[in-house]
Design a protein around this motif. Structure first.
Motif, PDB file in Angstrom:
ATOM      1  N   SER A  46       0.823  -1.217   0.000  1.00 41.58           N
ATOM      2  CA  SER A  46       0.000   0.000   0.000  1.00 41.58           C
ATOM      3  C   SER A  46       0.854   1.263   0.000  1.00 41.58           C
ATOM      4  CB  SER A  46      -0.902   0.008   1.234  1.00 41.58           C
ATOM      5  OG  SER A  46      -0.135  -0.061   2.428  1.00 41.58           O
ATOM      6  N   TYR A  47       2.172   1.090  -0.091  1.00 41.90           N
ATOM      7  CA  TYR A  47       3.080   2.238  -0.077  1.00 41.90           C
ATOM      8  C   TYR A  47       3.412   2.728  -1.485  1.00 41.90           C
ATOM      9  CZ  TYR A  47       3.786   0.805   4.771  1.00 41.90           C
ATOM     10  OH  TYR A  47       3.593   0.466   6.086  1.00 41.90           O
ATOM     11  N   TRP A  48       2.717   2.198  -2.495  1.00 41.17           N
ATOM     12  CA  TRP A  48       3.021   2.564  -3.869  1.00 41.17           C
ATOM     13  C   TRP A  48       2.897   4.069  -4.110  1.00 41.17           C
ATOM     14  CZ3 TRP A  48      -0.726   5.128  -6.491  1.00 41.17           C
ATOM     15  CH2 TRP A  48      -2.037   5.015  -5.996  1.00 41.17           C
ATOM     16  N   ILE A  49       2.025   4.717  -3.302  1.00 41.06           N
ATOM     17  CA  ILE A  49       1.798   6.139  -3.481  1.00 41.06           C
ATOM     18  C   ILE A  49       3.086   6.940  -3.305  1.00 41.06           C
ATOM     19  CG2 ILE A  49       1.197   6.526  -1.073  1.00 41.06           C
ATOM     20  CD1 ILE A  49      -0.434   8.187  -4.169  1.00 41.06           C
ATOM     21  N   TYR A  50       4.010   6.403  -2.461  1.00 37.05           N
ATOM     22  CA  TYR A  50       5.268   7.116  -2.211  1.00 37.05           C
ATOM     23  C   TYR A  50       6.219   7.033  -3.409  1.00 37.05           C
ATOM     24  CZ  TYR A  50       3.686   7.207   2.627  1.00 37.05           C
ATOM     25  OH  TYR A  50       2.959   7.417   3.771  1.00 37.05           O
ATOM     26  N   LEU A  51       5.932   6.123  -4.326  1.00 33.11           N
ATOM     27  CA  LEU A  51       6.762   5.999  -5.517  1.00 33.11           C
ATOM     28  C   LEU A  51       6.330   6.942  -6.637  1.00 33.11           C
ATOM     29  CD1 LEU A  51       7.303   2.140  -5.889  1.00 33.11           C
ATOM     30  CD2 LEU A  51       8.971   3.847  -5.146  1.00 33.11           C
ATOM     31  N   VAL A  52       5.138   7.503  -6.516  1.00 33.50           N
ATOM     32  CA  VAL A  52       4.612   8.347  -7.592  1.00 33.50           C
ATOM     33  C   VAL A  52       5.529   9.521  -7.906  1.00 33.50           C
ATOM     34  CG1 VAL A  52       2.707   9.868  -8.273  1.00 33.50           C
ATOM     35  CG2 VAL A  52       2.229   7.648  -7.221  1.00 33.50           C
ATOM     36  N   PRO A  53       6.032  10.279  -6.896  1.00 29.21           N
ATOM     37  CA  PRO A  53       6.951  11.381  -7.231  1.00 29.21           C
ATOM     38  C   PRO A  53       8.189  10.908  -7.982  1.00 29.21           C
ATOM     39  CG  PRO A  53       6.187  11.592  -4.969  1.00 29.21           C
ATOM     40  CD  PRO A  53       5.736  10.256  -5.453  1.00 29.21           C
ATOM     41  N   TYR A  54       8.729   9.738  -7.580  1.00 29.99           N
ATOM     42  CA  TYR A  54       9.911   9.239  -8.277  1.00 29.99           C
ATOM     43  C   TYR A  54       9.569   8.827  -9.698  1.00 29.99           C
ATOM     44  CZ  TYR A  54      14.002   6.621  -9.653  1.00 29.99           C
ATOM     45  OH  TYR A  54      15.098   6.187 -10.345  1.00 29.99           O
ATOM     46  N   ILE A  55       8.408   8.206  -9.897  1.00 28.28           N
ATOM     47  CA  ILE A  55       8.000   7.794 -11.250  1.00 28.28           C
ATOM     48  C   ILE A  55       7.868   9.014 -12.159  1.00 28.28           C
ATOM     49  CG2 ILE A  55       6.146   6.746 -12.594  1.00 28.28           C
ATOM     50  CD1 ILE A  55       5.646   4.872 -10.224  1.00 28.28           C
ATOM     51  N   VAL A  56       7.293  10.082 -11.629  1.00 25.87           N
ATOM     52  CA  VAL A  56       7.170  11.319 -12.399  1.00 25.87           C
ATOM     53  C   VAL A  56       8.561  11.856 -12.750  1.00 25.87           C
ATOM     54  CG1 VAL A  56       6.389  13.726 -12.343  1.00 25.87           C
ATOM     55  CG2 VAL A  56       4.935  11.897 -11.402  1.00 25.87           C
ATOM     56  N   TYR A  57       9.446  11.860 -11.748  1.00 25.20           N
ATOM     57  CA  TYR A  57      10.822  12.305 -11.980  1.00 25.20           C
ATOM     58  C   TYR A  57      11.527  11.401 -12.991  1.00 25.20           C
ATOM     59  CZ  TYR A  57      15.854  12.380 -11.110  1.00 25.20           C
ATOM     60  OH  TYR A  57      17.208  12.395 -11.264  1.00 25.20           O
ATOM     61  N   TYR A  58      11.321  10.088 -12.883  1.00 19.35           N
ATOM     62  CA  TYR A  58      11.957   9.119 -13.770  1.00 19.35           C
ATOM     63  C   TYR A  58      11.562   9.367 -15.221  1.00 19.35           C
ATOM     64  CZ  TYR A  58      13.104   4.471 -15.690  1.00 19.35           C
ATOM     65  OH  TYR A  58      13.600   3.430 -16.435  1.00 19.35           O
ATOM     66  N   TYR A  60      10.344  12.227 -16.456  1.00 18.87           N
ATOM     67  CA  TYR A  60      10.863  13.544 -16.849  1.00 18.87           C
ATOM     68  C   TYR A  60      12.359  13.479 -17.132  1.00 18.87           C
ATOM     69  CZ  TYR A  60      12.370  18.400 -16.308  1.00 18.87           C
ATOM     70  OH  TYR A  60      12.951  19.621 -16.495  1.00 18.87           O
ATOM     71  N   ASP A  61      13.062  12.642 -16.397  1.00 15.21           N
ATOM     72  CA  ASP A  61      14.520  12.561 -16.457  1.00 15.21           C
ATOM     73  C   ASP A  61      15.006  11.457 -17.405  1.00 15.21           C
ATOM     74  OD1 ASP A  61      16.892  13.787 -15.176  1.00 15.21           O
ATOM     75  OD2 ASP A  61      17.302  11.748 -14.504  1.00 15.21           O
TER      76      ASP A  61
END
Length: 335
Positions: A46-58, A60-61
């Protein structure tokens, strides 16, 4: 019979062994661990939500690995652990001439070795004192592009100055304005790792026309670099055509562009078996630059001419330094 390490060993040697073990973990397992944890958290918790910022960054980058090593971190490259790793062997970097810090250079590094120990300690970190040997320069080591798609792992290796071994990435480094940049490329690549065994040094170069074409189209000065001892730090099985191991390695190289050498040496607390390398002095010698005239569309003759000159300079460099850093019977075999 197993030969165990003495109980009383200086702390510095323990730290050196730990540093090499850390390198092996990063090289062999860290990418897989990062991939597993990323997918596990994303799909099964249920912690997948914490990966969302990194996925967005990934997303973009996505293209940043090819922008000339902009994520390189001098702080990470100067970690004390890299010095301990270098002192384990130890690895030493030698130059034969002074290089102009106002220019960029393309280093051809030989051999690949099983895990590119010398290239890593010299050009990916400051463990062997690169900043002192080549003041005013920034080194970047080319690596298989595949690894720059692994979540989190990509961010770690980019901080060390690793860049993908693509034309765009390499040119973005050697065409940087202002000079002072060194792109280190191992022409033999992954296939050459399978040839690393104690004794003679075997490299793959005669079929690497792209390496010389890249030098010609960029106009960057080409510098031969030879390492002594990389082939001796691990034992490796022979890969004989027709065997299952040869077929397996051929499959990996064809479809995944990397290989998994079957190597062994010593362990953490004993000297009889394991994945840790032997303590073997490694010396890397940087040769004299070959001035290359930029040709936008070089012919086959242009490429072959540069290849012939480069091989001559590489052999001269090897022979002139062999007496100091290798066995007098050691040969450089170019395939």
């Amino acid at each position: 019979m197993v030969e165990f390490a003495p109980f009383r060993i200086p702390l510095a040697r323990r730290l050196q062994t730990f540093a090499v073990a850390h390198f092996l973990f990063c090289f062999l397992l860290l990418a897989q661990v990062c991939t597993f944890l990323f997918l596990y958290v994303l799909v099964f918790t249920s912690y997948w939500i914490y990966l969302v910022p990194y996925i967005v960054y990934y997303i973009y980058d996505w293209n940043s690995p090819e922008d000339g090593g902009s994520k390189r971190s001098d702080w990470l490259r100067s970690w004390r652990i890299w010095s301990y790793m270098s002192d384990y062997f130890p690895t030493r970097l030698h130059k034969t001439v002074e290089l102009d810090p106002k220019r960029n250079y393309l280093f051809g590094v030989h051999p690949h070795g099983v895990l590119s120990i010398s290239a890593f300690t010299h050009f990916t970190c400051n463990g062997s004192g690169f900043d002192n040997v080549f003041p005013g320069f920034r080194a970047y080591l080319a690596m298989l592009p595949f690894w720059f798609r692994v979540p989190f792992y990509r961010d770690y290796i980019m901080r060390g100055g690793l860049v993908p071994s693509t034309k765009k990435s390499i040119r973005s480094v050697i065409n940087k304005p202002g000079g002072g940049n060194i792109l280190c490329l191992i022409p033999g690549g992954a296939p050459e790792a399978l040839l690393a065994r104690p004794g003679d040094i075997t490299i793959i170069l005669k079929s690497r026309m792209g390496f010389f074409k890249l030098a010609l189209t960029s106009g960057a000065s080409l510098v031969p670099v030879i390492s002594y001892g990389d082939q001796n730090v691990w034992e490796q099985a022979e890969y004989t055509p027709g065997t299952w191991s040869y077929s397996f390695q051929s499959f990996l190289l064809k479809y995944f562009t990397f290989c998994l050498p079957s190597f062994h040496a010593r362990g953490m607390f004993q000297y009889s078996f394991g994945l840790l390398p032997y303590r073997q002095s490694l010396h890397t010698v940087v040769g004299e630059p070959i001035e290359v005239v930029s040709i936008s569309n070089p012919s086959s003759d242009d490429i072959l001419r540069l290849q012939k000159l480069y091989i001559e300079k590489l052999l001269d460099l090897f022979e002139s330094n062999k007496g100091k850093y290798a066995d007098k019977d050691c040969k450089l075999i170019i395939t």
